[in-house]
Design an enzyme around this catalytic site. Structure first.
Site, PDB file in Angstrom:
ATOM      1  N   TRP A  21      46.435  57.044 -29.167  1.00 13.97           N
ATOM      2  CA  TRP A  21      45.566  57.463 -30.054  1.00 13.97           C
ATOM      3  C   TRP A  21      44.650  56.206 -30.986  1.00 13.97           C
ATOM      4  O   TRP A  21      43.950  56.326 -31.822  1.00 13.97           O
ATOM      5  CB  TRP A  21      45.868  58.525 -31.101  1.00 13.97           C
ATOM      6  CG  TRP A  21      47.380  58.411 -31.378  1.00 13.97           C
ATOM      7  CD1 TRP A  21      47.616  57.962 -32.573  1.00 13.97           C
ATOM      8  CD2 TRP A  21      48.556  58.729 -30.805  1.00 13.97           C
ATOM      9  NE1 TRP A  21      49.119  57.729 -32.618  1.00 13.97           N
ATOM     10  CE2 TRP A  21      49.450  58.572 -31.557  1.00 13.97           C
ATOM     11  CE3 TRP A  21      48.764  59.375 -29.654  1.00 13.97           C
ATOM     12  CZ2 TRP A  21      50.998  58.608 -31.165  1.00 13.97           C
ATOM     13  CZ3 TRP A  21      50.115  59.895 -29.375  1.00 13.97           C
ATOM     14  CH2 TRP A  21      51.150  59.420 -29.905  1.00 13.97           C
ATOM     15  N   GLU A  34      47.211  63.726 -34.811  1.00 14.59           N
ATOM     16  CA  GLU A  34      47.793  64.087 -36.094  1.00 14.59           C
ATOM     17  C   GLU A  34      48.346  65.695 -35.730  1.00 14.59           C
ATOM     18  O   GLU A  34      49.342  65.780 -36.375  1.00 14.59           O
ATOM     19  CB  GLU A  34      46.854  64.116 -37.069  1.00 14.59           C
ATOM     20  CG  GLU A  34      46.685  62.683 -37.762  1.00 14.59           C
ATOM     21  CD  GLU A  34      47.814  61.844 -38.062  1.00 14.59           C
ATOM     22  OE1 GLU A  34      48.997  62.462 -38.377  1.00 14.59           O
ATOM     23  OE2 GLU A  34      47.920  60.798 -37.894  1.00 14.59           O
ATOM     24  N   THR A  40      56.577  66.813 -34.315  1.00 15.96           N
ATOM     25  CA  THR A  40      57.017  66.706 -32.825  1.00 15.96           C
ATOM     26  C   THR A  40      57.050  64.974 -32.689  1.00 15.96           C
ATOM     27  O   THR A  40      56.348  64.408 -33.422  1.00 15.96           O
ATOM     28  CB  THR A  40      55.886  67.150 -31.798  1.00 15.96           C
ATOM     29  OG1 THR A  40      55.639  68.332 -32.091  1.00 15.96           O
ATOM     30  CG2 THR A  40      56.318  66.861 -30.415  1.00 15.96           C
ATOM     31  N   LEU A  77      55.218  72.042 -26.246  1.00 18.55           N
ATOM     32  CA  LEU A  77      55.044  71.175 -27.649  1.00 18.55           C
ATOM     33  C   LEU A  77      55.414  72.223 -28.683  1.00 18.55           C
ATOM     34  O   LEU A  77      55.547  71.640 -29.708  1.00 18.55           O
ATOM     35  CB  LEU A  77      53.495  70.796 -27.828  1.00 18.55           C
ATOM     36  CG  LEU A  77      53.003  69.467 -27.593  1.00 18.55           C
ATOM     37  CD1 LEU A  77      51.459  69.215 -27.879  1.00 18.55           C
ATOM     38  CD2 LEU A  77      53.837  68.320 -28.026  1.00 18.55           C
ATOM     39  N   TYR A 117      47.503  66.845 -45.734  1.00 17.43           N
ATOM     40  CA  TYR A 117      48.013  65.903 -44.882  1.00 17.43           C
ATOM     41  C   TYR A 117      46.980  65.569 -44.012  1.00 17.43           C
ATOM     42  O   TYR A 117      46.700  64.332 -43.947  1.00 17.43           O
ATOM     43  CB  TYR A 117      49.309  66.172 -44.510  1.00 17.43           C
ATOM     44  CG  TYR A 117      49.561  65.160 -43.446  1.00 17.43           C
ATOM     45  CD1 TYR A 117      50.270  64.126 -43.905  1.00 17.43           C
ATOM     46  CD2 TYR A 117      49.631  65.346 -42.243  1.00 17.43           C
ATOM     47  CE1 TYR A 117      50.596  62.781 -43.206  1.00 17.43           C
ATOM     48  CE2 TYR A 117      49.979  64.223 -41.207  1.00 17.43           C
ATOM     49  CZ  TYR A 117      50.492  63.133 -41.757  1.00 17.43           C
ATOM     50  OH  TYR A 117      50.762  62.184 -40.743  1.00 17.43           O
ATOM     51  N   ASP A 135      52.904  63.414 -46.370  1.00 20.44           N
ATOM     52  CA  ASP A 135      53.944  64.369 -45.795  1.00 20.44           C
ATOM     53  C   ASP A 135      55.275  63.925 -46.454  1.00 20.44           C
ATOM     54  O   ASP A 135      55.481  63.242 -47.270  1.00 20.44           O
ATOM     55  CB  ASP A 135      53.935  64.077 -44.290  1.00 20.44           C
ATOM     56  CG  ASP A 135      54.385  62.891 -43.652  1.00 20.44           C
ATOM     57  OD1 ASP A 135      54.526  61.843 -44.546  1.00 20.44           O
ATOM     58  OD2 ASP A 135      54.294  62.441 -42.646  1.00 20.44           O
ATOM     59  N   SER A 296      61.271  77.207 -36.468  1.00 19.95           N
ATOM     60  CA  SER A 296      61.458  76.654 -37.781  1.00 19.95           C
ATOM     61  C   SER A 296      62.313  77.479 -38.819  1.00 19.95           C
ATOM     62  O   SER A 296      63.085  77.346 -39.563  1.00 19.95           O
ATOM     63  CB  SER A 296      60.330  75.977 -38.523  1.00 19.95           C
ATOM     64  OG  SER A 296      59.476  77.290 -38.434  1.00 19.95           O
TER      65      SER A 296
END
Ligand code: SF4
Length: 342
Positions: A21, A34, A40, A77, A117, A135, A296
């Site tokens: 990227w 992003e 990840t 992902l 962010y 972040d 999470s």
């Protein structure tokens, strides 16, 4: 803070790694990378990023991609709402902004899935705006440099750090370099959960935590809530060489993805067959072992059974192992069971 900026940028230019990227940091490329990089690791993102861009090279392609295909491109992902928000935002960009991402953090923040962010990262890296991207890494770095006792779990601390940085942010190419420098410093030098590598740090001469030998006292962070544990029973319902799948609801965790029939609780095979409403005359049930998946905020503790039926149940979708692997987005939460398909 003013003195840190040139030090960070100069250091970053010497350590900057080539990443896909970064080859052509268009707003679209920066945005996709992003979003993929949230929660990840870089190495895990690279193949996903390449495959995604090869298939969806423009915002318009993303806006028009069928949901199932999008989920397949994202499979593995995790945090699938990121993919759904990407598509929703792409549709807004196509309908309201002529297919071009808007160039300011304020406008970017209005798009689905883009918070402070990501808006800061796109605005500074792709548009050269003096907008920081704060972040956990950046909060840690700044709270050590300034030996700040503010709790980084609080929104107010994030706002303060963003404002302090915004006051010294450069414009143009250096804005993006500073954003990336801060991220890189947090990821490779000013490390979390272990001693920072202060002797290799470009700003150690300005760091108050280093000067006072208190790096292990920062950042200050209040405790997280413990994850909820949910027991589930998963069924590999098999008829010949085909397995039963069903689609998850359109809202909630893993929304819209494919799954093997499953039910809450650790059940006996017979109970699970009843709860999952498997019809089609059950010939055999055998246990498949256990698996765990951590989200999470939640843990699934799963047990499973293979259930042989002699006719396919019309309320479920049926596919063989190859088709499931190539055509159906089954989330990583079921990886253990996908690995058992013959
Ligand atoms: Fe972090 Fe050490 Fe650098 Fe301070 S000197 S910013 S604690 S790595």
């Amino acid at each position: 803070m003013n003195e840190l900026v040139p030090l960070l940028i100069r250091w970053y230019e010497t350590v900057r790694k080539p990443l896909p990227w970064r080859e052509s940091p268009t707003p679209y490329h920066v945005w996709i990378s992003e979003i993929m990089l949230q929660q990840t690791r870089i190495e895990a993102v690279i193949p996903y990023y390449r495959r995604f861009l090869a298939e969806l090279p423009t915002v318009a392609d993303l806006a028009a991609v069928p949901d199932d295909r999008l989920m397949k491109l994202w499979e593995g992902l995790g945090y699938y709402s990121r993919a759904r928000n990407l598509k929703k935002a792409a549709q807004v960009i196509v309908s309201d902004c002529n297919g071009e991402l808007p160039g300011t953090a304020d406008e970017l923040r209005r798009l689905p899935g883009i918070g402070d962010y990501t808006a800061g990262a796109i605005a500074s890296i792709a548009f050269g705006q003096p907008e920081p991207a704060v972040d956990g890494n950046v909060l840690r770095v700044i709270s050590r440099i300034t030996a700040s006792s503010e709790d980084i779990a609080l929104e107010k601390t994030k706002t303060n750090v963003r404002e302090r940085l915004r006051a010294v942010y450069p414009v143009g190419r250096e804005a993006g370099l500073l954003t990336e420098a801060l991220m890189e410093l947090g990821e490779t030098v000013c490390l979390p959960n272990t001693a920072p590598r202060c002797l290799g740090c470009p700003v150690c001469g300005h760091c108050q935590a280093f000067a006072t030998r208190t790096t292990d006292c920062y950042p200050v962070k209040s405790g997280k809530k413990a994850r909820r544990i949910e027991e589930r029973t998963v069924l590999l319902v098999k008829c010949g060489n085909r397995y039963a799948l069903r689609k998850r609801p359109d809202a909630g965790i893993l929304a819209g993805m494919w799954e093997f029939p499953n039910a809450a609780g650790h059940l006996s095979g017979k109970e699970a067959v009843e709860k999952c409403k498997v019809s089609g005359k059950v010939a055999e049930i055998r246990p498949l072992g256990t698996a765990k998946h951590i989200f999470s905020h939640l843990e699934w503790h799963m047990i499973g059974y293979e259930v042989h039926v002699i006719a396919e149940d019309g309320t479920l979708t049926w596919a063989n192992a190859d088709e499931i692997r190539t055509d159906y987005a089954v989330p990583t939460a079921f990886r253990y069971f996908t690995g058992l398909l013959e």
